[in-house]
Design a protein around this motif. Sequence first.
Motif, PDB file in Angstrom:
ATOM      1  N   PRO A 195      59.429  41.453  12.842  1.00  8.94           N
ATOM      2  CA  PRO A 195      60.218  41.364  14.087  1.00  8.94           C
ATOM      3  C   PRO A 195      60.376  42.685  14.851  1.00  8.94           C
ATOM      4  O   PRO A 195      60.400  42.684  16.075  1.00  8.94           O
ATOM      5  CB  PRO A 195      61.585  40.855  13.607  1.00  8.94           C
ATOM      6  N   HIS A 678      61.031  35.922  29.572  1.00  8.25           N
ATOM      7  CA  HIS A 678      60.143  37.101  29.625  1.00  8.25           C
ATOM      8  C   HIS A 678      59.963  37.699  28.230  1.00  8.25           C
ATOM      9  O   HIS A 678      58.849  37.992  27.797  1.00  8.25           O
ATOM     10  CB  HIS A 678      60.747  38.196  30.528  1.00  8.25           C
ATOM     11  N   GLY A 679      61.094  37.909  27.541  1.00  8.70           N
ATOM     12  CA  GLY A 679      61.047  38.549  26.227  1.00  8.70           C
ATOM     13  C   GLY A 679      60.306  37.706  25.205  1.00  8.70           C
ATOM     14  O   GLY A 679      59.523  38.229  24.401  1.00  8.70           O
ATOM     15  N   ALA A 682      56.594  37.812  25.908  1.00  8.69           N
ATOM     16  CA  ALA A 682      56.024  39.111  25.528  1.00  8.69           C
ATOM     17  C   ALA A 682      55.800  39.176  24.018  1.00  8.69           C
ATOM     18  O   ALA A 682      54.776  39.697  23.553  1.00  8.69           O
ATOM     19  CB  ALA A 682      56.945  40.234  25.983  1.00  8.69           C
ATOM     20  N   GLN A 683      56.737  38.651  23.247  1.00  5.08           N
ATOM     21  CA  GLN A 683      56.533  38.667  21.796  1.00  5.08           C
ATOM     22  C   GLN A 683      55.392  37.729  21.406  1.00  5.08           C
ATOM     23  O   GLN A 683      54.651  38.006  20.453  1.00  5.08           O
ATOM     24  CB  GLN A 683      57.830  38.317  21.064  1.00  5.08           C
ATOM     25  N   GLU A 691      49.640  42.157  17.240  1.00  2.18           N
ATOM     26  CA  GLU A 691      50.428  42.439  16.045  1.00  2.18           C
ATOM     27  C   GLU A 691      49.861  41.785  14.791  1.00  2.18           C
ATOM     28  O   GLU A 691      49.541  40.607  14.790  1.00  2.18           O
ATOM     29  CB  GLU A 691      51.865  41.939  16.251  1.00  2.18           C
ATOM     30  N   ILE A 711      53.364  47.015  18.991  1.00  2.00           N
ATOM     31  CA  ILE A 711      54.028  45.951  19.746  1.00  2.00           C
ATOM     32  C   ILE A 711      53.818  46.211  21.241  1.00  2.00           C
ATOM     33  O   ILE A 711      53.528  47.332  21.638  1.00  2.00           O
ATOM     34  CB  ILE A 711      55.529  45.857  19.378  1.00  2.00           C
ATOM     35  N   PRO A 712      53.926  45.168  22.066  1.00  2.00           N
ATOM     36  CA  PRO A 712      53.578  45.331  23.474  1.00  2.00           C
ATOM     37  C   PRO A 712      54.411  46.415  24.169  1.00  2.00           C
ATOM     38  O   PRO A 712      55.611  46.532  23.942  1.00  2.00           O
ATOM     39  CB  PRO A 712      53.872  43.957  24.077  1.00  2.00           C
TER      40      PRO A 712
ATOM     41  N   GLN B  97      68.772  43.667  27.915  1.00  2.00           N
ATOM     42  CA  GLN B  97      69.066  42.594  26.955  1.00  2.00           C
ATOM     43  C   GLN B  97      69.893  43.214  25.835  1.00  2.00           C
ATOM     44  O   GLN B  97      71.097  43.344  25.962  1.00  2.00           O
ATOM     45  CB  GLN B  97      67.789  41.889  26.510  1.00  2.00           C
ATOM     46  N   ARG B 134      61.607  45.961  22.637  1.00  8.52           N
ATOM     47  CA  ARG B 134      61.205  44.734  21.945  1.00  8.52           C
ATOM     48  C   ARG B 134      61.747  43.495  22.642  1.00  8.52           C
ATOM     49  O   ARG B 134      61.196  42.407  22.486  1.00  8.52           O
ATOM     50  CB  ARG B 134      61.667  44.799  20.478  1.00  8.52           C
ATOM     51  N   CYS B 135      62.833  43.628  23.392  1.00 13.93           N
ATOM     52  CA  CYS B 135      63.287  42.502  24.214  1.00 13.93           C
ATOM     53  C   CYS B 135      62.324  42.287  25.381  1.00 13.93           C
ATOM     54  O   CYS B 135      62.386  41.275  26.053  1.00 13.93           O
ATOM     55  CB  CYS B 135      64.683  42.746  24.772  1.00 13.93           C
ATOM     56  N   ALA B 136      61.447  43.281  25.612  1.00 10.55           N
ATOM     57  CA  ALA B 136      60.428  43.205  26.668  1.00 10.55           C
ATOM     58  C   ALA B 136      61.043  43.050  28.046  1.00 10.55           C
ATOM     59  O   ALA B 136      60.751  42.110  28.776  1.00 10.55           O
ATOM     60  CB  ALA B 136      59.409  42.106  26.385  1.00 10.55           C
ATOM     61  N   TYR B 138      60.342  44.858  30.414  1.00  5.59           N
ATOM     62  CA  TYR B 138      59.438  45.688  31.206  1.00  5.59           C
ATOM     63  C   TYR B 138      59.349  45.275  32.678  1.00  5.59           C
ATOM     64  O   TYR B 138      59.314  46.114  33.566  1.00  5.59           O
ATOM     65  CB  TYR B 138      58.035  45.662  30.603  1.00  5.59           C
TER      66      TYR B 138
END
Lengths: 794, 160
Positions: A195, A678-679, A682-683, A691, A711-712, B97, B134-136, B138
Amino acid sequence: MSAELRPKIIGARVRRVEDPRLLTGGGAFADDLGTPGALHVAFRRSDHPHARIVGIDCAAARAMPGIRAIFTGEDLDGLVKPILATSRMRNYHPTPIPVLARGKVRYVGEPVVAILGESRYLAEDALEAMEIAYEPLGDVVDPEQAALPGAPLLHEAAGSNILVSREFSRGDVDLVMAEAFVRVGGRFRFHRKTPVAMENRTYVAEYDRGRNFLTLTSSTQVPGIVRDALVALLDMPGHSVRVVAQDVGGGFGGKTSLYPEEVLVCALARKLKTNVRWTSDRLEDLISTSQAFDEIIDAELALARDGTILALAADVTGDVGAYSIYPWTAGIEPVQVVSFLPGPYRIDTYRGRVRAVATSKPPMGPYRGVGRPVSTFVIERLIDMAARRLAIDPVALRRHNFVSGDDFPYKVVTGLVWDHSSFREGLDEACRAIGYDALRSEQRRAREAGRWFGIGIASYAELTGIGSRISAAPGMPINTGTETASIRIDSTGTVTASFGITSTGQGLETTLSQVVAQTLGVRIEDVRIIQGDSSAVAHSTGSYASRSTVLAGGAATLAARAVREKVLRAAAHILEAPLEDLDAADGAIFVVGTDRSITFRDLARAVYSEMGRLPKDTREELEATKVYDPYFGTTSSATHIVTLDIDPETYKIRLHRYLVGEDCGRVVNPLIVEGQVHGGVAQGIGAALHEEVVFDASGQILTASLADYTIPAAGDIPPIEVVHIEAEAPSTIGGYRGMGEGGTIGAPAAIANAISDALAPLGIEITELPVTPERLFQLVRQAQAKAAKEQGSS
Amino acid sequence: MRYTLHVNGQDRSVDLDGDTPLLWVLRDALELKGTKFGCGAGLCGACTVHLDGHAVRSCQTPVSDVGKSAVTTIEGIGETAIGARLQKAWLDVDVVQCGYCQAGQIMSAAELLAQGHVPSDEAITAAMNGNICRCATYTRIRQAIKRAASPSFASAAARK
């Protein structure tokens, strides 16, 4: 003002109440807590994947400056019990998780010795002085090898490395397969992820020796689960243990499990009657936080000539790592894969088998999407493979097979029930919004120009906000189906709403403020949300499984309604008006159609302080506590569409457009919902393209830094368009559906389909994620060699 | 070893080993908890602060290297015009976030904006690619940077 004209708070793009503190350095994350005089823990962790502990020599470390105590597994006897994730699942072998390793180690990174120093520096220095002798035991790395009879066992008491096995079956799959017009299938591989919340796991145990009271400040998503577990493991009364999660720097599932380090700081704070703390470093995070996905899936789909799905068969092997994690068990991830594999489609004939196999790797736990990123990858790839074989457009093939209209509520073979959700509408709306037909024309032109340009679609359904009828993980002895809200108007007229649920970045303080403010009739600034505190309510678990808005929002609505009724009854006396003529909004109660009103502040004073204003027997405390149980839960669904280009020189994949059409029911705050999408996407992009946790053949982890586990970053994520579909309201209170995980569920499948679509002229089908440039290069090279050979032989 | 650091406009004295990373000087010795530990290896950007207006990774900056440079952290950046504009823009477009990385994001963005023009997408990516979220968040960070950089936003913020 009539109710219709009043500004609505629920559904508005309300700015988050958390942000001012988080943007100025005023947040309170666990490691920010000051604890003068606390002892700092450093862990000596196993550097062996699977070995017997022959001896531990602590003498030199004990003599180092600033070292106050050293504990091994044996030293914890009598202080704390091992962690044990029990379940009523059949064919399940629980595995005790020692807080520090006992007798043997089962993965690289397992905590073996705890050193307590006056500072973390001193404790770390002493780690070096410690001698541990190991005798290597057999490799248990490949899950398929580990499942064979005679393989070395990680847990001798279990008698097998297969910790869970299960089968869902309906219909004669083999017969239907044999007679079907077309069958598509293959071996799919979804590699292991982790994670990587930006905030490392942190546990600060404060022990009040005068009151024998333990407070754990934890970077956890589940303070209620941790509190209840600590009480049992430490044998303490529940009223003397409090678990607090203040600001939490991301969780994504990695902070939903109980960790040995978390239990250890508590046990030692109590034993030493002092404060004890530990913050993970990034290496420790990458080797000891729960990991995810990691499945091998052999799957086959049978269809009729017109594209109707006839049968689905799948065998899933989940690599669940060294222990069955608490409380979710080793079943949490792989069992979800077979449960959700039929997706949003009508599939009456299905056989899904699953094995959860222990290996010497960090334990597998929940991670955003849990099982469904994998199941969606497989079924959506199968749908696209079938569409290609049948020469049917992939949109049409999905539409044709969706559960729709009168099919709802639809019971999946695996026992899941889809309540009415916008499967078709989501697909249609996503296609309309992105201009699907025009994209296909663009693709034809791109292909003529020699470009590898692909369009990928993925549709899925997920069960969110699940209630007590279904457990978040099969057979668990804890209740994940309810949440509690306790709302109080105090003597100054302000509102405190308390929850056990925990925000880990999804803005729950804002969302719940909106629900409470509108339901009660006050302003957002009148409401304070207390969350992430096990002492706030009698029972709570926390935030996971896309449940928080559905369950806590539902509980908040029930409690706010009950308080509002009390407020209106008191106001009816004071304003001398019939109850039915009263309404409340913006912090005041008023008689509809008149200028008579009273503020909440004045009303609270009348109820609590100005004793003459209400008859004694009509005075009520302005508070209520309510539990909400959605019982079944509700279906969220979405379609993702992505377009991409593959660079034929570098094999780098460039995403152009990304669109999500989703039904998450009534939206409380579009700003927050879109941010979550969005988040999540992205994951999912990270899972699809970047990953992978990599181990060597003996079980040593090779991706133990952020340089190796990538990670991105800002340059990897395209703009993401979100279209909300609010079709038929679900039966949950407030009409909410869960949505925090969906982005991660759809993205890997959509991207895999887009890459396969781009490379369709070469006949390449993506069956393994992540699709790194190296993997892609090999696939293209093999396809080109095959084509050259066929040309040569013809 | 005794060091006097100029942090957020104040002289602060600390007594520490010279190789102590500035991150831990800020967090442990000076109780400035807004700067965050993410990886300790300069790979995530959570610990970004300014030395004389330049974004640096405080986990990779030994206190002995700071010298007379002005240290600015998230607790102090709001006192600058650019910092205040960024914080407001971040609020306006709802960037945050979990918020853990955002101190570092703001500090990197502040260095970018100090160049005095509206940055291109490429310039934003280049400046921000080392700050992992990590919440992205961006997409919205990009929006917020452009918003904060636009002349109309700057003058509106100045009038306030």
